[in-house]
Design an enzyme around this catalytic site. Structure first.
Site, PDB file in Angstrom:
ATOM      1  N   GLY A   2      35.744  47.200  41.161  1.00  0.00           N
ATOM      2  CA  GLY A   2      34.234  47.064  40.598  1.00  0.00           C
ATOM      3  C   GLY A   2      33.921  47.620  39.328  1.00  0.00           C
ATOM      4  CD1 TRP A  26      35.494  44.360  34.466  1.00  0.00           C
ATOM      5  CD2 TRP A  26      35.318  41.832  34.269  1.00  0.00           C
ATOM      6  NE1 TRP A  26      36.284  43.765  33.469  1.00  0.00           N
ATOM      7  CE2 TRP A  26      36.201  42.371  33.443  1.00  0.00           C
ATOM      8  CE3 TRP A  26      34.891  40.667  34.620  1.00  0.00           C
ATOM      9  CZ2 TRP A  26      36.854  41.357  32.361  1.00  0.00           C
ATOM     10  CZ3 TRP A  26      35.415  39.667  33.773  1.00  0.00           C
ATOM     11  CH2 TRP A  26      36.352  40.105  32.847  1.00  0.00           C
ATOM     12  CG  ASP A  31      39.151  41.407  45.277  1.00  0.00           C
ATOM     13  OD1 ASP A  31      39.289  41.601  43.925  1.00  0.00           O
ATOM     14  OD2 ASP A  31      40.292  41.518  46.019  1.00  0.00           O
ATOM     15  CG  ASP A  76      42.243  33.590  49.517  1.00  0.00           C
ATOM     16  OD1 ASP A  76      42.019  32.961  48.537  1.00  0.00           O
ATOM     17  OD2 ASP A  76      43.205  33.392  49.975  1.00  0.00           O
ATOM     18  CG  ASP A  88      39.865  41.326  34.566  1.00  0.00           C
ATOM     19  OD1 ASP A  88      40.299  40.619  33.605  1.00  0.00           O
ATOM     20  OD2 ASP A  88      39.842  42.692  34.776  1.00  0.00           O
ATOM     21  CE  LYS A 123      43.396  39.340  33.541  1.00  0.00           C
ATOM     22  NZ  LYS A 123      43.370  40.724  33.704  1.00  0.00           N
TER      23      LYS A 123
END
EC number: 2.1.1.166
Length: 255
Positions: A48, A50, A68, A86, A111, A151
């Site tokens: 958490g 971000w 998540d 998912d 991320d 990322k």
């Protein structure tokens, strides 16, 4: 003090759940991502950190949605909503789309990183796969002109990912935040200005001028998308070449 110690200690002192919070802070500073009132989607949001940074940036008028597979402990920010699921499953994407609403998100950030195997080629390929998943979600939920951050680990497949993002956004840049560990090969691709136009630069087509803009250019409509054409009058039907495409309009020249 090492860079790792600095950001770890700062996160504890300043109340962030992870040192990675400073990566998003630095990305925002470099690329002007987050603004008051924005709708932000955070993929792979646990634990958490971000979400905390995004919530501070968007303020009471904004919305931050974290997704998540792991449970995300509740945050003290009223603007944060979390979904457990998912992102490879349609049901999760549908829930996210419903939560974001018809207007779409202003920013999607990811991320996400793979479970590390220690074999660089495998870890690189898996990171690119996750980044592509985030790109697909962004194409589902971003509003025109929205931004995306993903990322990935540097390597041979990064160029193809960036090229695909270039096709979908006004421009893409690579940023490596100072908060990234020195030993990490991670890089963040920051894509600005999501394009939803039915046309692309270089296209040639025939358009009809239906209006005039404030600066005197002719205005054509292509599937509801505005195209500005210089030296054209209302009623003209002309062949043009698309020169530049923006999120909500394009510029063209006569052929």
């Amino acid at each position: 003090m090492t860079g790792r110690d600095e950001y770890y200690n700062r996160s504890k002192q300043e109340g962030y759940r992870a040192r990675s919070a400073y990566k998003l802070k630095q990305l925002d500073e470099a690329a002007d991502l987050l603004a008051p009132g924005d709708v932000v989607v955070d993929l792979g949001a646990a634990p958490g950190g971000w979400l905390q940074v995004a919530a501070e940036a968007v303020g009471d008028a904004g919305t931050v949605v974290g997704v998540d597979r792991q449970r995300i402990r509740p945050l003290d920010h009223a603007v944060v909503e979390t979904l457990r699921g998912d992102m490879t499953e349609d049901a999760t994407v549908d829930r996210l789309r419903e939560t974001v609403g018809d207007a779409g998100a202003d920013v999607v950030v990811s991320d996400m990183a793979p479970n590390m195997t220690g074999e660089y080629s495998v870890d690189h390929a898996r990171s690119i796969h996750l980044a592509r998943q985030a790109l697909g979600v962004a194409e589902d939920v971003l509003a025109p002109g929205g931004d995306l951050v993903v990322k990935a680990f540097d390597g041979p497949d990064l160029a193809d990912l960036r090229a695909d993002m270039d096709d979908t956004f006004e421009y893409v840049r690579s940023i490596r935040p100072d908060a990234s560990r020195d030993s990490s090969s991670e890089v963040y691709l920051v894509a600005k200005g999501y394009l939803t136009a039915p046309i692309a630069a270089g296209d040639e087509l025939v358009v009809e001028i239906v209006d005039r803009g404030d600066e005197g250019d002719g205005i054509a409509s292509v599937e509801g998308f505005t195209v500005f054409v210089p030296d054209a009058e209302v009623g003209d039907r002309i062949e043009v070449r698309i020169d530049e495409v923006k999120p909500r309009f394009a510029f063209a020249e006569r052929v």
